[in-house]
Design a protein around this motif. Structure first.
Motif, PDB file in Angstrom:
ATOM      1  N   ILE A   1       0.797  -1.224   0.000  1.00  0.00           N
ATOM      2  CA  ILE A   1       0.000   0.000   0.000  1.00  0.00           C
ATOM      3  C   ILE A   1       0.833   1.280   0.000  1.00  0.00           C
ATOM      4  CG2 ILE A   1      -1.690   1.285   1.371  1.00  0.00           C
ATOM      5  CD1 ILE A   1      -2.941  -1.158   0.438  1.00  0.00           C
ATOM      6  N   GLY A   2       1.832   1.304   0.876  1.00  0.00           N
ATOM      7  CA  GLY A   2       2.620   2.517   1.016  1.00  0.00           C
ATOM      8  C   GLY A   2       3.366   2.853  -0.270  1.00  0.00           C
ATOM      9  N   SER A   3       3.966   1.852  -0.846  1.00  0.00           N
ATOM     10  CA  SER A   3       4.717   2.083  -2.079  1.00  0.00           C
ATOM     11  C   SER A   3       3.764   2.418  -3.217  1.00  0.00           C
ATOM     12  CB  SER A   3       5.533   0.842  -2.440  1.00  0.00           C
ATOM     13  OG  SER A   3       6.387   0.504  -1.391  1.00  0.00           O
ATOM     14  N   ALA A   4       2.612   1.735  -3.248  1.00  0.00           N
ATOM     15  CA  ALA A   4       1.642   1.988  -4.310  1.00  0.00           C
ATOM     16  C   ALA A   4       1.193   3.447  -4.269  1.00  0.00           C
ATOM     17  CB  ALA A   4       0.445   1.056  -4.155  1.00  0.00           C
ATOM     18  N   GLU A   5       0.963   3.948  -3.085  1.00  0.00           N
ATOM     19  CA  GLU A   5       0.544   5.338  -2.943  1.00  0.00           C
ATOM     20  C   GLU A   5       1.582   6.270  -3.560  1.00  0.00           C
ATOM     21  OE1 GLU A   5       1.187   6.932   0.888  1.00  0.00           O
ATOM     22  OE2 GLU A   5      -0.440   8.396   0.754  1.00  0.00           O
ATOM     23  N   TYR A   6       2.851   5.984  -3.284  1.00  0.00           N
ATOM     24  CA  TYR A   6       3.914   6.834  -3.794  1.00  0.00           C
ATOM     25  C   TYR A   6       4.012   6.755  -5.318  1.00  0.00           C
ATOM     26  CZ  TYR A   6       8.181   9.368  -4.189  1.00  0.00           C
ATOM     27  OH  TYR A   6       9.095  10.312  -4.542  1.00  0.00           O
ATOM     28  N   ILE A   7       3.913   5.534  -5.833  1.00  0.00           N
ATOM     29  CA  ILE A   7       4.014   5.353  -7.287  1.00  0.00           C
ATOM     30  C   ILE A   7       2.859   6.079  -7.971  1.00  0.00           C
ATOM     31  CG2 ILE A   7       3.795   3.599  -9.098  1.00  0.00           C
ATOM     32  CD1 ILE A   7       5.414   1.746  -7.110  1.00  0.00           C
TER      33      ILE A   7
END
Ligand code: ATP
Ligand code: ATP
Ligand code: MG
Ligand code: MG
Lengths: 539, 309, 325, 309
Positions: A466-472
């Motif tokens: 989730i965290g990385s997806a948000e950033y991407i």
């Protein structure tokens, strides 16, 4: 090892008289005693503590979900349960009895089944043979495949897992393969089934089918451990949820007392924006023009069939579709990795590029994020900085007459790692030791740094937490603001709906509809993806 | 045994070890480049034999060392083109294609030799070149700085290979296609072109190795290499795909061989055992492979043909 | 060269029998007092039934008091070179370098040991070195004789030859054989298998020759052992060369051309005794008795062939027969 | 040319082709089993040479064919154990380990021969066994049913191998560990055990191949096989990992060789070209590999060590 003869499911665990010392005494467990319990599990890898003092249990008839970011230690924990890894500390209890599982055969004997994150099937063997592997036989040196097939049919019928036992696995679709994996476990009469990211590669329809099967299984009293990064699935299926972060348990909850947002916060340790903000941007000129593009697929069929689309500057065009309808071939053709049929046209900023190789197209401002990041996107054995350099290592900035300028490179990479928040010990760390999400960030950093005019981006957050997806996602929106034309290909419908300005639905190699995202609904797109042609509500 | 430790004997052994190491080093450095690009070439031995016979023929016919070296190098390049076409263009299985090259080189070099030369005539040997000043140093001068030009070249190639692989864009491409050709391809690096060139470099070096061998011996005979090329491939594993490691392996190998020879000559190793001593290379290779097997990772795409759909 | 000329001022330790450099430590004057010290360096085994064995047997036949050291199986040139040098340094008076391929090393070593005699072959010249003798066989002569005998015993008039590669020594023998048989009315099929060492291919070649009507066979090079087996199996007479091959079959080997190097070795040693250390090349042939066609006494028709044998040999020696060489 | 077509010549050519094919077939069938399990063994040629020398020694010493065959087989098994330990237990690189085995077999068989036998002495050859009734058939009787027992055995092994791989549980395990060892492992199939056994079978067959060769020839000498074992490995690719395909390849190879010899004997192939005709095998191998390269997929895990973390 099991005998091949059918034995009645659930009830008598050691009924076939095979010596299996690890299996607890067959006395009927009270419902209070968990099917499986892990106590204080710690597992260390060189330099990493993958699991630290983890306690966890599953009861009969429930789905217990394990949630956590990439690298949180979910797979490691499950591999310990299945005998693929050995824990350094802690104990495993089966129905209240301590048990030592030192190899998969032990786990199978203890009626534990696992559907691995990456399929564990032999493509050249038939379904029946795949199921029969590792079983004993009462026919001497031969395996009684008729008997196995008959029993597979029986199991298929009971659980709604239709698949032909005589067909070779390589001919099956991803969803069918998933079913074979489950049949393998049921055939061995698994009372506990671990499913490590079983939905990552399934279409929405397949996910629904799978969930029906899984509910059927819990109704029979089996216990399930479920792992997924997709929060709506987790909310829909779970009875209980345990969250892991950095190898430790950071929370326990049940769906009725939580929300997706709250789960995301538990996983990441801060508030996460699940739906990205999309500031208004002036739509520019078409930068990527695709005219009458036809491309053959791996099996020689027309995978992309006469596709025509324009992607404008400052626009994200999402391509929705069920996997295998030509999206991959479309992306690869635009990237120059697949030769189109004659009379196909692709242009970037008005220049025809269909005859140019990948390198040339990249010089014209193309950026490409491939769907399989470890296979096509990054070189695992290379350091983070080498992966960051791979596109422009020949450019004047970093290279003088064939020689690399290491000072400039180091400076550049350090800056990128900082700007894209890549979690890595150093820029010299081998990329393969990063988590999936961080590898994806490295790839995005590399692709976006040159300021592309056209970005082709496939499955940018598949398997990413989730965290990385948000950033991407925020980076894709930033590119849109800068005027890049983005072709976003994703099987995650929420992602497509949340990011796109327009949505093209691909079915059987054709674009069956292009819908303005303001007018798009989840259900409407879902129907189009399934090949049901309806008039788009507005134009 | 004490005789072994006289200065002159020690110098002779070291000099002999360096000389013996030369063809191994040249061939193994070339194979390192090839393997780094993901191409296993088990045909090195055959290429060496072909280059050796052509260099030998050239030196017999013309007496010109430059011509002989050039022809040896060229033979390597030509074999490289053939191997690259087979494996990179046609995607044939590398292991067995390399053996095909080996068998071809073994057979054809013998055939060419018998038809064009017939009897093994002594040919001029590559002269020793003493490096001014350095060759006057005590001990090392004679042991290390009184060799022929190809020996010096072999050792100069070590830093050159390090530089090529580590510091140049082409070297980075080589490593990329050797580790993950799919990714390299999607980034616009031509896998076929990079591997083709790496194979040419590798085979050119094998050609030089064969040339160095034959111009050191001044004679050709069938199967001149006696499996030297295979040992060179093993040295690449031994050296863990690093040129300096490969050099260490080649020197170790050369020095051991030189010492065994010296001990045999002195009679320390009785003649009766000399046959068994001859098995040492194969045994040493296997032992090294076992010991080193898990320590280092081979290039991830080694020996895998890359076929874009 | 790994020797260290000029460094012999350094110590020669303990009771070693070898000094650091041999150029000034010749033992030539001692010859009268003890056996002649000889050595041989050869590429194949001393019992190979062929090349190396013929030389060892010749040395044994020399009827002199000889102290012989043998290094055989040195197929690798570098190893042979080391052995040659070691023997020279050890002070051996005569060193036989049995292998054309060692000529390069010899050219390097021989001048360093001017007191030592090197005997090198097979070679038709001495590379201009005056302490080197060379030797070679005129194998066409024995080939011719065997061809005549083969024609005499062939009922079908069809004779087969299993050859290796069409080059080198083997060709001289086969061409001589061909001419001898053809001059006497036989037809000769020559098959070069393309290999000096492929025994299986040689065996199948013999099979093919027999299937095509050959009733007498011969062949040259080390791979013929396979062909001899096939000849025996099919009761076909066989002619051998390079060594007496009757050990392969007492019944079907008719005759073998054998090399008796002792004839020329004798001459060379005599020259050395007289002070000439080398500089000359010697041939063995029927005339000087270095080539002998040995009949196998156990071959059933041996006696009947004796007259033809003697006649042909005489003809070659007096020049009335041309072997085609 | 017309002479080629006389009945007796045709029979002789076919019989010769079958005879020549025998060792190739035995070795290639064994290699098929090994490769199906994911293990590439380039040491076949060396194993054959070792078995050949031991079988030869046994027949010379005892005259007993059963003993000779048994010892040849046993030598294969022993080499199999060594290779399995190297590659399955220690996970060493298969390509170069196989070459190590080859070099060892080549060297050690020669050494053993020199020390224990010395001179190539004629040994009894395996007698031909005419199969009752069948051998009386016109044409085929003589061409096909008048061979020695090991030749028959080789052809009987074809359906046996089909059966083993296709119908038995063990065969299924072999195919599974060759395609996806991780999957097999996760079901409790021991990858190490399965590969170990497959290697033993493969090497035992290579041992039989060496035995068949030497007992057909009745003689041994250094490097008896002349690269036969490498060709056998190539035939596995040629036959696309199917025993019947492998048999077709071996027969084709044998018949081509026999035909070339026949044409040479008749003078149809002029003598000047005979050396070049001898290169045909290596060239044919490479051409076949190129043509067939993409048609069939090798076992997916071929030559990849399996290491469970
Ligand atoms: N075999 C291994 N050797 C070394 N480290 C490992 C190994 N397997 C996992 N790790 C490390 O253990 C940690 C946990 O990995 P794990 O695979 O359990 O994560 P995960 O929660 O399943 O992640 P994902 O969501 O990406 O599947 C990571 O830091 C990873 O780098
Ligand atoms: N041998 C290893 N050494 C170091 N890190 C490892 C090793 N094996 C796995 N990892 C790391 O463990 C984490 C999880 O690995 P795993 O194989 O479970 O899933 P993954 O590679 O993240 O795949 P996906 O993205 O599909 O979930 C990743 O960060 C991966 O890079
Ligand atoms: Mg995981
Ligand atoms: Mg994952």
């Amino acid at each position: 090892m099991h005998d091949i003869t059918p034995n009645t499911p659930s009830s008598d665990a050691t009924g076939n008289g095979m010596p299996s010392p690890e299996v607890p005494s067959p006395e009927v467990p009270s419902p209070e005693v968990p099917l499986l319990e892990l106590r204080g599990i710690t597992k260390r890898f060189p330099g990493v503590i993958a699991n630290q003092d983890v306690s966890f249990d599953v009861r009969s008839g429930e789905v217990h979900t394990l949630l956590g970011e990439n690298g949180a230690g979910k797979s490691t924990l499950m591999k310990i349960v299945f005998g693929l890894y050995k824990q350094d500390e802690g104990e495993v209890l089966l129905r209240g009895q301590p048990i030592s599982i030192s190899c998969p055969a032990d786990a199978i004997a203890a009626k534990i089944g696992m559907v691995h994150q990456h399929f564990m099937l032999v493509p050249t063997l038939t379904v029946a043979e795949n199921v029969a592997l590792g079983l004993g036989s009462n026919r001497g040196i031969l395996t009684d495949l008729e008997l196995v097939s008959a029993r597979i049919n029986e199991i298929s019928e009971r659980h709604g897992l239709s698949v032909d036992p005589a067909v070779e696995v390589w001919r099956l679709s991803v969803g069918e393969r998933q079913r074979v994996e489950i049949i393998k476990a049921l055939y061995r009469d698994a009372t506990l089934l671990v499913l490590d990211e079983p939905t990552a590669v399934l279409t929405p329809q397949e996910v629904d089918d799978l969930f029906a099967i899984l509910r059927n299984m819990t109704a029979e009293g089996r216990g399930l451990i479920f792992i997924s990064h997709k929060l709506n699935e987790v909310m829909a299926l779970s009875d209980r949820i345990t969250v892991l972060r950095n190898g430790r348990v950071t929370g326990n909850t049940v769906p009725s007392q939580t929300s997706r947002e709250a789960l995301a916060e538990m996983m990441v340790g801060r508030a996460v924006k699940l739906v990205p903000d999309r500031p208004p941007v002036e739509r520019g000129e078409p930068r990527l023009r695709i005219r009458n593009l036809s491309v053959k697929g791996d099996r020689g069929t027309m995978a992309v069939d006469d596709v025509t689309i324009d992607v404008h500057g400052g626009e994200i065009l999402g391509v929705a579709g069920v996997s295998g309808n030509g999206q991959r071939e479309l992306a690869e053709a635009v990237a120059g990795l697949r030769t189109p049929r004659p009379n196909s046209h692709i242009s970037i900023d008005g220049v025809d590029v269909e005859r140019e190789n990948t390198k040339r197209r990249r010089r014209r401002g193309l950026a490409y994020v491939p769907e399989e990041r470890m296979k096509d996107g990054a070189i695992g054995e290379f350091s983070v900085s080498e992966n960051l350099m791979l596109v422009n290592h020949g450019s004047d900035e970093f290279c003088r007459s064939g020689l690399l300028d290491f000072g400039a490179i180091k400076e550049h990479c350090t800056e990128l790692v900082r700007r894209y928040a890549v979690k890595t010990p150093s820029i010299d760390t081998p990329t393969s030791s990063l988590s999936g999400g961080n590898i994806q960030k490295v790839i995005m950093a590399r692709e976006l740094t040159a300021g592309p005019s056209v970005l082709v981006c496939s499955q940018p957050t598949r398997g990413v937490d989730i965290g990385s997806a948000e950033y991407i996602h925020s980076q894709l929106i930033a590119q849109r603001t800068l005027g890049t034309a983005t072709l976003l290909i994703s099987e995650d419908l929420d992602e497509v709906l949340g990011l796109s300005d327009r949505i093209a639905v691909m079915f059987d190699g054709k674009i069956v509809a292009i819908v303005d995202s303001a007018d798009a609904t989840r259900d409407g797109i879902g129907l189009l993806m399934a090949g049901v042609v309806v008039e788009p509500s507005a134009g | 045994m004490s005789q072994f430790f006289t200065t002159s004997v020690l110098i002779a052994v070291v000099a002999s070890g360096v000389r013996l190491a030369t063809p191994y080093l040249l061939a193994a450095l070339g194979e390192t480049v090839g393997q780094k690009s993901g191409v296993l070439n088990l045909g090195v031995d055959g290429v060496m034999q072909l280059s050796a016979v052509f260099a030998y023929w050239a030196i017999l016919e013309t007496g010109n060392f430059w011509l002989a070296t050039g022809l040896g190098l060229l033979s390597g390049v030509v074999m490289g083109v053939i191997y690259a076409v087979i494996t990179v263009v046609f995607h044939a299985t590398q292991g067995i294609s390399g053996i095909g090259i080996f068998l071809f080189g073994l057979g054809f070099s013998d055939l060419f030799f018998r038809r064009q030369v017939g009897t093994p005539l002594p040919a001029p040997k590559l002269p020793k070149v003493e490096i001014p000043l350095l060759s006057d140093l005590p001990f090392v001068g004679e042991a290390l700085f009184s060799h022929n030009l190809l020996t010096y070249a072999a050792f100069v190639f070590v830093p050159l290979t390090v530089f090529l692989l580590g510091k140049t864009t082409f070297g980075m491409n080589i490593r990329a296609v050797g580790e993950n050709p799919g990714a390299a391809d999607s980034l616009g690096v031509s896998v076929a072109r990079t591997r083709f060139l790496a194979i040419l470099i590798g085979n050119a070096m094998a050609g030089l190795a064969g040339t160095a061998l034959v111009l050191e011996l001044g004679i050709f005979q069938a199967n001149l290499t006696q499996g030297l090329g295979f040992i060179a491939v093993a040295l690449v594993y031994f050296g863990a795909w690093r040129p300096v490691g490969v050099m260490a392996g080649a020197l170790l190998y050369g020095l051991v061989a030189a010492t065994v020879l010296q001990l045999k000559t002195q009679g320390t190793i009785p003649r009766g055992l000399s046959d068994i001593a001859a098995m040492a290379p194969a045994v040493l290779t296997i032992v090294a492979l076992i010991v080193l097997a898990r320590r280092v990772q081979a290039p991830a795409a080694l020996a895998k043909p890359f076929i874009r759909h | 060269g790994s020797s260290s000329e000029g460094s012999d001022a350094n110590t020669t330790e303990g009771g070693s029998d070898t000094t650091a450099a041999g150029s000034d430590t010749t033992t030539a004057p001692d010859t009268a007092s003890g056996p002649l010290t000889m050595a041989i360096v050869a590429p194949s085994a001393s019992n190979d039934l062929a090349f190396t064995q013929s030389m060892i047997e010749s040395i044994d036949a020399l009827g002199r008091d000889i102290d012989l050291a043998v290094t055989d199986g040195t197929f690798v040139v570098e190893e042979a070179a080391a052995a040659i040098r070691a023997y020279a340094e050890e002070g051996r008076e005569v060193i036989i370098v049995h292998g054309t391929q060692f000529g390069g090393s010899l050219a390097e070593i021989a001048p360093e040991f001017p007191e030592t005699t090197f005997i090198w072959g097979t070679a038709t010249e001495t590379q201009g070195l005056d302490n080197v003798f060379a030797y070679y066989p005129q194998a066409d002569q024995g080939g011719y004789v065997e061809g005549v005998l083969a024609a005499a015993i062939s009922a079908s008039g069809n004779i087969g030859v299993v050859g290796p590669v069409e080059a080198g020594d083997a060709v001289a023998y086969i061409n001589g054989f061909d001419k001898g048989a053809t001059d006497n009315g036989a037809t000769v099929s020559i098959v070069y298998t393309g290999s000096f060492s492929d025994v299986a291919l040689a065996a199948e070649t013999a099979q093919a020759l027999i299937a095509n009507g050959a009733d007498v066979l011969t062949g040259s090079a080390q791979m013929v052992v396979g062909a001899v087996g096939v000849a025996v199996e099919n009761s076909v007479p066989w002619f051998g060369t390079q060594a007496n091959q009757s050990s392969l079959s007492a019944e079907f080997v008719v005759a073998s051309q054998v090399y008796h190097w002792e004839v020329v070795l004798e001459e060379m040693l005599a020259l050395r005794d007289a002070g000439t250390l080398g500089g000359e090349a010697f041939a063995i042939n029927l005339e000087n008795g270095g080539l002998v066609v040995e009949m196998n006494p156990d071959y059933p028709g041996a006696a009947d062939l004796q007259a033809t044998l003697d006649e042909t040999i005489a003809g070659i020696i007096d020049g009335s027969i041309d072997t085609g060489a």
